[in-house]
Design a protein around this motif. Structure first.
Motif, mmCIF file in Angstrom:
data_model
loop_
_atom_site.group_PDB
_atom_site.id
_atom_site.type_symbol
_atom_site.label_atom_id
_atom_site.label_comp_id
_atom_site.label_asym_id
_atom_site.label_seq_id
_atom_site.Cartn_x
_atom_site.Cartn_y
_atom_site.Cartn_z
ATOM 1 N N GLN A 1 -22.633 -34.268 5.994
ATOM 2 C CA GLN A 1 -21.848 -35.477 6.229
ATOM 3 C C GLN A 1 -22.772 -36.664 6.440
ATOM 4 O OE1 GLN A 1 -18.306 -35.369 8.677
ATOM 5 N NE2 GLN A 1 -18.941 -37.296 9.637
ATOM 6 N N SER A 2 -22.544 -37.712 5.658
ATOM 7 C CA SER A 2 -23.266 -38.976 5.793
ATOM 8 C C SER A 2 -22.259 -40.011 6.254
ATOM 9 C CB SER A 2 -23.875 -39.376 4.448
ATOM 10 O OG SER A 2 -24.537 -40.610 4.561
ATOM 11 N N GLY A 3 -22.534 -40.648 7.396
ATOM 12 C CA GLY A 3 -21.591 -41.605 7.962
ATOM 13 C C GLY A 3 -20.608 -40.917 8.888
ATOM 14 N N SER A 4 -19.709 -41.706 9.462
ATOM 15 C CA SER A 4 -18.753 -41.144 10.420
ATOM 16 C C SER A 4 -17.402 -41.837 10.286
ATOM 17 C CB SER A 4 -19.295 -41.296 11.843
ATOM 18 O OG SER A 4 -19.488 -42.661 12.145
ATOM 19 N N GLY A 5 -16.443 -41.351 11.060
ATOM 20 C CA GLY A 5 -15.097 -41.913 11.012
ATOM 21 C C GLY A 5 -14.479 -41.711 9.638
ATOM 22 N N ASN A 6 -13.633 -42.654 9.231
ATOM 23 C CA ASN A 6 -12.971 -42.563 7.931
ATOM 24 C C ASN A 6 -13.880 -42.962 6.779
ATOM 25 O OD1 ASN A 6 -10.555 -41.713 9.045
ATOM 26 N ND2 ASN A 6 -9.857 -43.798 9.387
ATOM 27 N N LYS A 7 -15.075 -43.472 7.090
ATOM 28 C CA LYS A 7 -15.978 -43.963 6.046
ATOM 29 C C LYS A 7 -17.101 -42.978 5.711
ATOM 30 C CE LYS A 7 -15.040 -48.767 7.015
ATOM 31 N NZ LYS A 7 -15.561 -50.092 7.208
ATOM 32 N N TYR A 8 -16.961 -41.732 6.109
ATOM 33 C CA TYR A 8 -18.021 -40.765 5.807
ATOM 34 C C TYR A 8 -17.927 -40.323 4.358
ATOM 35 C CZ TYR A 8 -15.110 -36.512 5.817
ATOM 36 O OH TYR A 8 -14.202 -35.531 5.514
ATOM 37 N N LYS A 9 -19.055 -39.797 3.859
ATOM 38 C CA LYS A 9 -19.052 -39.149 2.553
ATOM 39 C C LYS A 9 -19.825 -37.842 2.688
ATOM 40 C CE LYS A 9 -22.990 -41.788 0.873
ATOM 41 N NZ LYS A 9 -23.540 -42.659 -0.128
ATOM 42 N N THR A 10 -19.496 -36.906 1.829
ATOM 43 C CA THR A 10 -20.168 -35.619 1.843
ATOM 44 C C THR A 10 -21.169 -35.589 0.700
ATOM 45 O OG1 THR A 10 -18.176 -34.587 2.735
ATOM 46 C CG2 THR A 10 -19.829 -33.120 1.808
ATOM 47 N N VAL A 11 -22.421 -35.254 1.029
ATOM 48 C CA VAL A 11 -23.488 -35.197 0.034
ATOM 49 C C VAL A 11 -24.071 -33.782 -0.003
ATOM 50 C CG1 VAL A 11 -24.004 -37.661 0.269
ATOM 51 C CG2 VAL A 11 -25.262 -36.009 1.656
ATOM 52 N N GLN A 12 -24.849 -33.516 -1.042
ATOM 53 C CA GLN A 12 -25.431 -32.190 -1.268
ATOM 54 C C GLN A 12 -24.354 -31.111 -1.256
ATOM 55 O OE1 GLN A 12 -29.119 -31.174 0.781
ATOM 56 N NE2 GLN A 12 -29.524 -33.342 1.194
ATOM 57 N N LYS A 13 -23.219 -31.400 -1.897
ATOM 58 C CA LYS A 13 -22.117 -30.443 -1.945
ATOM 59 C C LYS A 13 -22.548 -29.177 -2.688
ATOM 60 C CE LYS A 13 -18.504 -33.922 -2.015
ATOM 61 N NZ LYS A 13 -17.343 -34.442 -2.754
ATOM 62 N N GLN A 14 -22.141 -28.045 -2.125
ATOM 63 C CA GLN A 14 -22.454 -26.751 -2.709
ATOM 64 C C GLN A 14 -21.258 -25.822 -2.499
ATOM 65 O OE1 GLN A 14 -26.349 -25.221 -1.338
ATOM 66 N NE2 GLN A 14 -26.622 -27.220 -0.376
ATOM 67 N N VAL A 15 -21.045 -24.936 -3.439
ATOM 68 C CA VAL A 15 -20.034 -23.897 -3.287
ATOM 69 C C VAL A 15 -20.768 -22.601 -2.988
ATOM 70 C CG1 VAL A 15 -18.150 -22.640 -4.382
ATOM 71 C CG2 VAL A 15 -18.468 -25.072 -4.880
ATOM 72 N N SER A 16 -20.381 -21.955 -1.907
ATOM 73 C CA SER A 16 -21.082 -20.738 -1.487
ATOM 74 C C SER A 16 -20.835 -19.603 -2.469
ATOM 75 C CB SER A 16 -20.635 -20.331 -0.081
ATOM 76 O OG SER A 16 -19.227 -20.211 -0.025
ATOM 77 N N GLY A 17 -21.846 -18.749 -2.571
ATOM 78 C CA GLY A 17 -21.782 -17.565 -3.423
ATOM 79 C C GLY A 17 -22.115 -16.351 -2.595
ATOM 80 N N ASN A 18 -23.134 -15.610 -3.020
ATOM 81 C CA ASN A 18 -23.531 -14.396 -2.303
ATOM 82 C C ASN A 18 -24.740 -14.580 -1.405
ATOM 83 O OD1 ASN A 18 -21.503 -12.838 -3.473
ATOM 84 N ND2 ASN A 18 -22.718 -12.531 -5.316
ATOM 85 N N GLY A 19 -25.354 -15.761 -1.396
ATOM 86 C CA GLY A 19 -26.576 -15.948 -0.618
ATOM 87 C C GLY A 19 -26.450 -17.062 0.404
ATOM 88 N N ASP A 20 -27.608 -17.558 0.799
ATOM 89 C CA ASP A 20 -27.688 -18.640 1.779
ATOM 90 C C ASP A 20 -27.554 -19.989 1.085
ATOM 91 O OD1 ASP A 20 -28.299 -16.571 3.536
ATOM 92 O OD2 ASP A 20 -30.459 -16.965 3.484
ATOM 93 N N LEU A 21 -27.197 -21.015 1.861
ATOM 94 C CA LEU A 21 -27.171 -22.394 1.378
ATOM 95 C C LEU A 21 -28.271 -23.175 2.077
ATOM 96 C CD1 LEU A 21 -23.333 -23.190 1.337
ATOM 97 C CD2 LEU A 21 -24.775 -22.396 -0.542
ATOM 98 N N LEU A 22 -28.839 -24.141 1.365
ATOM 99 C CA LEU A 22 -29.973 -24.905 1.868
ATOM 100 C C LEU A 22 -29.637 -26.393 1.806
ATOM 101 C CD1 LEU A 22 -33.082 -24.865 2.591
ATOM 102 C CD2 LEU A 22 -33.453 -25.157 0.156
ATOM 103 N N PHE A 23 -29.875 -27.099 2.919
ATOM 104 C CA PHE A 23 -29.684 -28.547 2.997
ATOM 105 C C PHE A 23 -30.974 -29.171 3.505
ATOM 106 C CE2 PHE A 23 -25.576 -26.542 3.654
ATOM 107 C CZ PHE A 23 -24.790 -27.191 2.722
ATOM 108 N N VAL A 24 -31.436 -30.226 2.843
ATOM 109 C CA VAL A 24 -32.660 -30.920 3.228
ATOM 110 C C VAL A 24 -32.310 -32.386 3.450
ATOM 111 C CG1 VAL A 24 -35.003 -31.522 2.538
ATOM 112 C CG2 VAL A 24 -34.066 -29.302 1.903
#
Length: 146
Positions: A23-46
């Motif tokens: 999540q980037s930003g807060s309240g009603n003005k946030y946007k979601t970045v580095q979107k990923q759909v989970s599969g069988n492994g781990d997810l990584l966010f930098v």
């Protein structure tokens, strides 16, 4: 101190076929970045956050990914509908705390030493769905090679 702190979040084995993102930003003005759909492994966010000193000389964090009040800052991982998938059965957020990062660890993280601050958090909750709310137990942040 007024530098960037580079972070890596590893979401361990989240349930499959669920949307996750930072999540980037807060309240009603946030946007979601580095979107990923989970599969069988781990997810990584930098990401990067700003490190600053408050008026008392204590470390604080700032930037578009930083949520919460001074002393209780955290990063949100948006899940399901919060991550922009209106058809998801899940609408959750996961809080990754920024508290308790020792100054000595932050000082090790100079750009030339090729270290990053990393945390590993469970991706699945006790109900079998995506982990949500504040991570518990939280093992904290550790300096690791990039």
């Amino acid at each position: 101190m007024n530098d960037d702190l580079h972070l890596r979040i590893i979401l361990i084995s989240p349930p499959a076929d669920v949307d996750f993102g930072l999540q980037s930003g807060s309240g009603n003005k946030y946007k979601t970045v580095q979107k990923q759909v989970s599969g069988n492994g781990d997810l990584l966010f930098v990401l990067s956050v700003k490190i600053k000193n408050d008026k008392d000389g204590n470390i604080d964090f700032a930037g578009p990914f930083v949520q919460g009040s001074k002393g209780e800052r955290f990063i949100y991982i948006d899940i399901g509908t919060y991550a922009g998938n209106p058809e998801s059965e899940w609408g959750r957020r996961l809080k990754i705390p920024l508290r308790d990062i020792p100054v000595s660890v932050i000082e090790k993280l100079q750009p030339d030493n090729k270290l990053i601050l990393e945390t590993r958090v469970p991706g699945m909750g006790k109900d079998g769905g995506p982990n949500c709310a504040t991570v518990k137990p939280f093992e904290g942040w550790h300096a690791v090679p990039v």
